[in-house]
Design a protein around this motif. Structure first.
Motif, PDB file in Angstrom:
ATOM      1  N   THR A  64      -5.040  -2.225   9.628  1.00 26.02           N
ATOM      2  CA  THR A  64      -5.483  -1.569   8.395  1.00 26.02           C
ATOM      3  C   THR A  64      -4.856  -0.188   8.213  1.00 26.02           C
ATOM      4  OG1 THR A  64      -7.412  -0.656   9.549  1.00 26.02           O
ATOM      5  CG2 THR A  64      -7.695  -2.768   8.412  1.00 26.02           C
ATOM      6  N   LYS A  98       1.130  -0.715   7.901  1.00 26.06           N
ATOM      7  CA  LYS A  98       2.200  -0.498   6.933  1.00 26.06           C
ATOM      8  C   LYS A  98       2.766   0.912   7.086  1.00 26.06           C
ATOM      9  CE  LYS A  98       0.274  -3.587   3.367  1.00 26.06           C
ATOM     10  NZ  LYS A  98       1.306  -4.628   3.516  1.00 26.06           N
ATOM     11  N   ASP A 131       4.510  -4.067   8.472  1.00 25.30           N
ATOM     12  CA  ASP A 131       5.517  -3.859   7.438  1.00 25.30           C
ATOM     13  C   ASP A 131       6.108  -2.460   7.545  1.00 25.30           C
ATOM     14  OD1 ASP A 131       5.102  -6.354   6.351  1.00 25.30           O
ATOM     15  OD2 ASP A 131       3.667  -5.652   4.856  1.00 25.30           O
ATOM     16  N   GLU A 277       9.559 -12.542  -4.246  1.00 21.73           N
ATOM     17  CA  GLU A 277       9.105 -12.893  -2.906  1.00 21.73           C
ATOM     18  C   GLU A 277       8.024 -11.966  -2.371  1.00 21.73           C
ATOM     19  OE1 GLU A 277      12.332 -13.288  -0.179  1.00 21.73           O
ATOM     20  OE2 GLU A 277      13.221 -14.994  -1.242  1.00 21.73           O
ATOM     21  N   TYR A 278       7.978 -10.730  -2.868  1.00 24.57           N
ATOM     22  CA  TYR A 278       7.028  -9.751  -2.329  1.00 24.57           C
ATOM     23  C   TYR A 278       6.261  -9.052  -3.456  1.00 24.57           C
ATOM     24  CZ  TYR A 278      10.067 -10.434   1.697  1.00 24.57           C
ATOM     25  OH  TYR A 278      10.789 -10.991   2.714  1.00 24.57           O
ATOM     26  N   PRO A 279       5.469  -9.801  -4.196  1.00 24.69           N
ATOM     27  CA  PRO A 279       4.717  -9.194  -5.309  1.00 24.69           C
ATOM     28  C   PRO A 279       3.679  -8.189  -4.836  1.00 24.69           C
ATOM     29  CG  PRO A 279       3.956 -11.436  -4.906  1.00 24.69           C
ATOM     30  CD  PRO A 279       5.184 -11.242  -4.067  1.00 24.69           C
ATOM     31  N   ASP A 280       3.329  -8.225  -3.530  1.00 21.34           N
ATOM     32  CA  ASP A 280       2.317  -7.309  -2.999  1.00 21.34           C
ATOM     33  C   ASP A 280       2.898  -5.965  -2.584  1.00 21.34           C
ATOM     34  OD1 ASP A 280       3.704  -8.809  -1.001  1.00 21.34           O
ATOM     35  OD2 ASP A 280       2.268  -8.105   0.509  1.00 21.34           O
ATOM     36  N   LEU A 281       4.225  -5.848  -2.584  1.00 19.19           N
ATOM     37  CA  LEU A 281       4.864  -4.607  -2.146  1.00 19.19           C
ATOM     38  C   LEU A 281       5.547  -3.909  -3.323  1.00 19.19           C
ATOM     39  CD1 LEU A 281       6.546  -5.761   1.197  1.00 19.19           C
ATOM     40  CD2 LEU A 281       4.244  -4.855   0.854  1.00 19.19           C
ATOM     41  N   GLU A 282       5.470  -2.583  -3.350  1.00 22.87           N
ATOM     42  CA  GLU A 282       6.126  -1.794  -4.396  1.00 22.87           C
ATOM     43  C   GLU A 282       7.358  -1.125  -3.798  1.00 22.87           C
ATOM     44  OE1 GLU A 282       5.240   1.922  -7.476  1.00 22.87           O
ATOM     45  OE2 GLU A 282       3.604   1.000  -6.353  1.00 22.87           O
TER      46      GLU A 282
END
Length: 299
Positions: A64, A98, A131, A277-282
């Motif tokens: 987390t 992350k 990540d 491929e990575y809609p959760d990452l900006e």
């Protein structure tokens, strides 16, 4: 809020944040550390420890945990006889969370003693299970006293995802085998580039890769390295791993084989494949740098 510059006396008083797991209890850093774009500089990781630990500014970052928008400059670690570390990275020994929008520049790791050397050490992070994205690693020296050691610029072993990052000007001193991004890759390296070298015989992307492991399979795509490198991008490629668009670019003009500047190719991936491929990452976008082929536009 201001940038922080450490003195040697202040460095000695610093306690690293987030311990590794002990007796099944996760004592890693679980919260969010937002550097707000500020810089920590002139920090020497010299706290004396007597047992092997996961060590860095952050020992271990839990699932987390989030480290973001933090600039590190002139961070150093010098191993001595009374310092024993298991896994060492200047930002973190291990990452399970992350790390994003961070830089590490003009920094070094020096290993002096074989008996108490680190089991794993990488310039930015030793072992990555989470990540790492939107990060720049530049002008890092990895120095040992024995040519049997191995290391890498961003991470020693990658079990997670390294995306939209760069590693440049990595100096390997007496390192037997080294790579700019990671030594061992078990998972994903996408849309990254490397630049410059102290020795063109070191590898651009990684040394060894593994498939069908507990963390996934090696997937190296849309990565770029200059034509000045003599060594292959991957020392021991696995024929069953995913390889796609691993390209050389011109070391002088920074132009890729498609004729486009490197920074445009990196942004092209962000707008297309990256978004799908990575809609959760900006992802941060790239622009041409003054001394580097491409630099991230930090928030």
């Amino acid at each position: 809020r201001n940038d922080i510059e450490f003195t040697e006396e202040e460095s000695e008083r610093l306690t690293y944040i987030g311990k590794d797991q002990s007796f099944g209890k996760d004592k890693g850093f679980k919260d969010t550390f937002d550097g707000l774009g500020h810089t920590i500089s002139h920090l020497s990781l010299i706290k004396k420890v007597t047992t092997k630990i996961t060590y860095g500014i952050f020992g271990e970052i839990s699932e987390t945990g989030i480290i973001k928008n933090l600039m590190l400059n002139d961070i150093s670690f010098t191993q001595t006889n009374n310092i024993k570390v298991g896994h060492l990275g200047l930002l973190a020994g291990a990452n399970k969370g992350k790390i994003l929008n961070c830089t590490l520049t003009n920094s070094s790791i020096t290993m002096k003693n074989d008996e108490s050397r680190a089991e794993d050490f990488g310039g930015f992070v030793a072992n990555n299970y989470g990540d790492i994205y939107n990060c720049i690693i530049d002008n890092i020296t990895l120095k040992v006293n024995n040519a049997s050691w191995t290391s890498a610029g961003i991470v020693k072993s990658n079990f997670g995802r390294i995306i939209n990052c760069s590693a440049s000007n990595i100096i390997f001193s007496k390192i037997r085998t080294g790579a700019y991004i990671c030594m061992s890759n078990y998972n994903i390296i996408h849309n990254c580039y490397v630049y410059k070298h102290s020795d063109p015989n070191y590898h651009a992307i990684c040394n060894t890769e593994y498939i069908n492991n507990d963390y996934g399979s090696s997937s190296i795509k849309y990565c770029y390295y200059p034509d000045s490198f003599k060594a292959d991008s991957i020392k021991s490629p696995n024929s069953s791993a995913e390889h796609y668009m691993i390209e050389r670019y011109d070391n002088e003009t920074y132009t890729t084989t498609t004729g486009k500047p490197l920074y445009e190719r990196l942004n092209q991936w962000i707008d297309g494949t990256g978004a799908e491929e990575y809609p959760d990452l900006e992802f941060l976008r790239w622009e041409k740098g003054e001394n580097l082929p491409a630099i991230l536009i930090m928030p």
